[in-house]
Enzyme design. Structure first.
Site, PDB file in Angstrom:
ATOM      1  N   ASP A  66       0.908  -1.073   0.078  1.00  0.00           N
ATOM      2  CA  ASP A  66      -0.014   0.018   0.022  1.00  0.00           C
ATOM      3  C   ASP A  66       0.781   1.336  -0.131  1.00  0.00           C
ATOM      4  OD1 ASP A  66      -2.907   1.251   0.487  1.00  0.00           O
ATOM      5  OD2 ASP A  66      -1.703   2.077   2.135  1.00  0.00           O
ATOM      6  N   GLU A  77       1.729  -0.506  -4.818  1.00  0.00           N
ATOM      7  CA  GLU A  77       0.931   0.827  -5.489  1.00  0.00           C
ATOM      8  C   GLU A  77       2.081   1.788  -5.517  1.00  0.00           C
ATOM      9  OE1 GLU A  77      -3.083   2.803  -3.899  1.00  0.00           O
ATOM     10  OE2 GLU A  77      -1.629   2.282  -2.410  1.00  0.00           O
TER      11      GLU A  77
END
Length: 669
Positions: free
Chosen positions: A214, A283
């Site tokens: 993330d 990401e």
């Protein structure tokens, strides 16, 4: 003959991740096994056979760790325990085993940049105890000329909010790059890095096959805390992180984060074996040069295994748009050492179906593109049945970022769709998976629970997003049932004698579940969206040319008719072909000599005349239609006396996969 070309060698056993397909599960919304309105791990286990039959190979789970759920799991309070609403550690072990028993893989979401402010590490840091004083990024701030204290620099959060939060107890500012209750860890402290690598090892030891990382590109910031320079750009994007009038040179894509990507890859590889390799998918926001830096220089100095290609998110339904994107991917991420991850939607992005206004023909074209390009397709739960956005008002939303954007953007503008992929209320793309036509919960809840009014407090306590106030001695805090966003007041019997409350899903199920947008209704319909996805996924898994073959984008100049000026790789018969409507490429597997062509007609409407596509200019052997999104597409055969080449009649919008008949006959024999 080609406008872009790349050759892909056969992957080794350890490179299985280059050939996989990923399916993202948002656990809170996938399947609720116990009737409390929240999806859980036993619910996921109960649907593994469905996912296996669908044809996906790797499952990505959004966070299931212990959390106050202020950001629905992306605010972690304990990395090695499980949020009780989702299940237990034993449930997780059973899930991992069940996935592997079906010859599938599973990766976990790993939030490395920040924790919850309820994490014990942060509480220890606030109180300067247990050697964790500097585990987070703290600063005294600066004193202005008028004697007021302010943040140490001009950094803004990723959403444009203030990044420095003053903590009254510690009398210092802490850095929070996302939301105020998500303080950033200090990776310049060696103990922090060691601890987080230990977390990664813990889950590898439990059997997970990798991690989705993330907002990985914000982990390290400038050690000197220098101001970000001014720029005139207002809103950042996936491709350009500058925004809110700052160039984010000191806070995003820092060289030390890129170095850490290589360190993390090396660490994970050392935990792997010849029989059991794992992968990292990041990401990463930024330009291609940034993404490529995070991927490293494989095979000598590899970084992350994969990165999401968010350029696919803000798509325009035009052949030229995708042609340009594909050329960029092939240029920046050539085979065999780089593999793009192809994604349209996720838990932060408005659903693809919404952005195509529910046009079924266009959705099928997009599915074919995703499953046949060179790369790793990444689906979001419900895409396979055509799930679209819900319309939960800002005033009813549970998403914490509404508190930021909901004050800046009128609801009517957001609902209009003019902002396209921008999601300011992520609840709308996170509604429960639609399994059946049941209007109340769409089969999401496998049991229907009833609770006595007196037990509502405990059930709502784990559903609420805000931190709960502590009750004083002798006081009782009462929690209202979550009626505003999840149920109608008519469903409540408010009898004073402990009336029963029917538990509703944590978010309301989209009403279109009652109108065919559900698994049950589409399962046996060969023309349904589910059948299209299932066919494509199973073809991709079965055909080497699709999952590992080389890729060649066909050159329109070399193969278009010499009698027409239209720049398309077709010959046109009795119709007008817009220049931008057609796209095609070749996939070829050198080991099996399997060759396939994928053809797209990006026409905006299905009412126009079909196009006759002549493949003889590029391939002199007969082809058959292996797959088509439109049953009207067909091959027209001519007798030799007619002195015409066989042609393909193609309606739009549609997609086809063509294969060599001789290759097919050889395979079948």
């Amino acid at each position: 003959m080609t406008s872009s070309s790349s050759s892909s060698s056969s992957s080794s056993h350890n490179d299985w991740w280059r050939e996989t397909t990923i399916y993202q599960i948002y656990p809170r919304s996938f399947c609720d096994s116990d009737g409390d309105g929240i999806g859980d791990i036993p619910g996921i286990i109960s649907k593994l056979d469905y996912l296996k039959d669908l044809g996906v190979e790797t499952l990505w789970l959004s966070p299931i760790y212990s959390s106050p759920q202020e950001d629905h799991g992306y605010d972690i309070s304990d990395y090695t325990s499980i949020a009780p609403e989702y299940g237990t550690m034993q449930d997780v072990r059973e899930m991992i085993k069940a996935v592997h028993d079906r010859n599938m893989k599973i990766i976990f979401d790993m939030v490395m940049n920040h924790t919850s402010d309820q994490h014990q590490w942060f509480q220890d840091s606030v109180h300067r105890r247990n050697d964790k004083e500097d585990w987070y990024i703290w600063h005294d701030g600066v004193v202005t000329d008028d004697g007021k204290k302010q943040a140490p620099n001009n950094w803004r959060g990723m959403l444009g909010n203030k990044a420095w939060i003053y903590h009254e107890v510690r009398q210092q500012y802490y850095l929070a790059s996302f939301l105020s209750f998500q303080p950033d860890l200090n990776y310049r402290h060696s103990a922090v890095k060691k601890e987080m690598l230990g977390v990664v090892k813990f889950w590898i030891d439990q059997g997970v096959d990798g991690f989705r990382l993330d907002i990985f590109n914000v982990i390290y910031k400038d050690a000197q805390l220098r101001d970000n320079p001014f720029c005139w750009k207002l809103a950042p994007s996936h491709e350009d992180t500058d925004g809110y009038f700052q160039k984010k040179i000191h806070t995003i894509n820092h060289p030390d984060t890129i170095a850490f990507a290589k360190e993390l890859r090396h660490f994970v590889d050392t935990q792997s074996s010849i029989r059991k390799s794992r992968f990292l998918v990041g990401e990463i926001m930024g330009q291609h040069r940034h993404l490529k830096a995070f991927l490293g220089e494989p095979p000598i100095h590899p970084g992350l295994n994969l990165c999401f290609m968010f350029q696919m998110v803000n798509f325009q339904f035009h052949a030229n748009y995708f042609k340009n994107i594909i050329q960029e991917f092939e240029h920046f991420y050539p085979a065999p050492h780089y593999t793009p991850v192809l994604v349209y939607s996720n838990h932060d992005i408005r659903r693809m179906v919404f952005r195509l206004n529910g046009n079924v023909a266009k959705i099928k074209v997009m599915a074919t593109l995703q499953m046949t390009l060179r790369g790793v397709p990444c689906m979001y739960y419900g895409e396979e049945i055509g799930m679209t956005e819900s319309t939960i008002p800002f005033s009813k939303g549970q998403d914490p970022i509404i508190q930021i954007f909901g004050k800046m953007v009128p609801q009517v503008l957001y609902d209009s769709g003019l902002l396209n992929g921008v999601s300011m209320n992520r609840d709308n793309c996170r509604t429960p998976m639609q399994w059946t036509s049941d209007e109340r919960h769409g089969g999401f809840m496998q049991q229907q629970k009833q609770q006595q009014q007196g037990s509502i407090s405990s059930n709502n306590e784990k559903k609420r997003n805000a931190k709960l106030p502590a009750a004083g001695e002798g006081e009782t805090i009462l929690f209202e049932p979550l009626l505003d966003a999840t149920q109608n007041t008519d469903d409540i019997d408010d009898d004073d004698d402990g009336a029963a409350l029917v538990v509703e899903p944590w978010l309301p199920v989209n009403k279109d579940t009652a109108h065919g947008v559900n698994v049950e209704a589409q399962m046996e319909d060969e023309h349904s969206m589910l059948s299209i996805y299932r066919t494509l996924l199973q073809l991709r898994r079965a055909e080497p040319a699709l999952f590992r073959g080389s890729f060649t984008l066909l050159d329109p100049k070399l193969i278009s008719s010499s009698t027409t000026s239209i720049s398309s790789w077709c010959r046109i018969s009795k119709c007008c072909c817009p220049r931008k409507s057609l796209l095609g490429y070749e996939r070829w597997d050198s080991e099996t000599n399997q060759r396939m062509f994928v053809v797209f007609n990006f026409a905006q409407s299905s009412s126009g005349s079909p196009i006759s596509v002549d493949m003889s200019s590029i391939y002199d052997r007969p082809l058959s239609i292996l797959f088509s999104t439109d049953a009207r597409n067909k091959i027209i055969l001519y007798d030799d006396e007619e002195e015409k080449e066989d042609s393909i009649q193609m309606h739009g919008p549609s997609a086809m996969i063509l294969r060599d008949i001789c290759n097919l006959e050889k395979k079948e024999s």
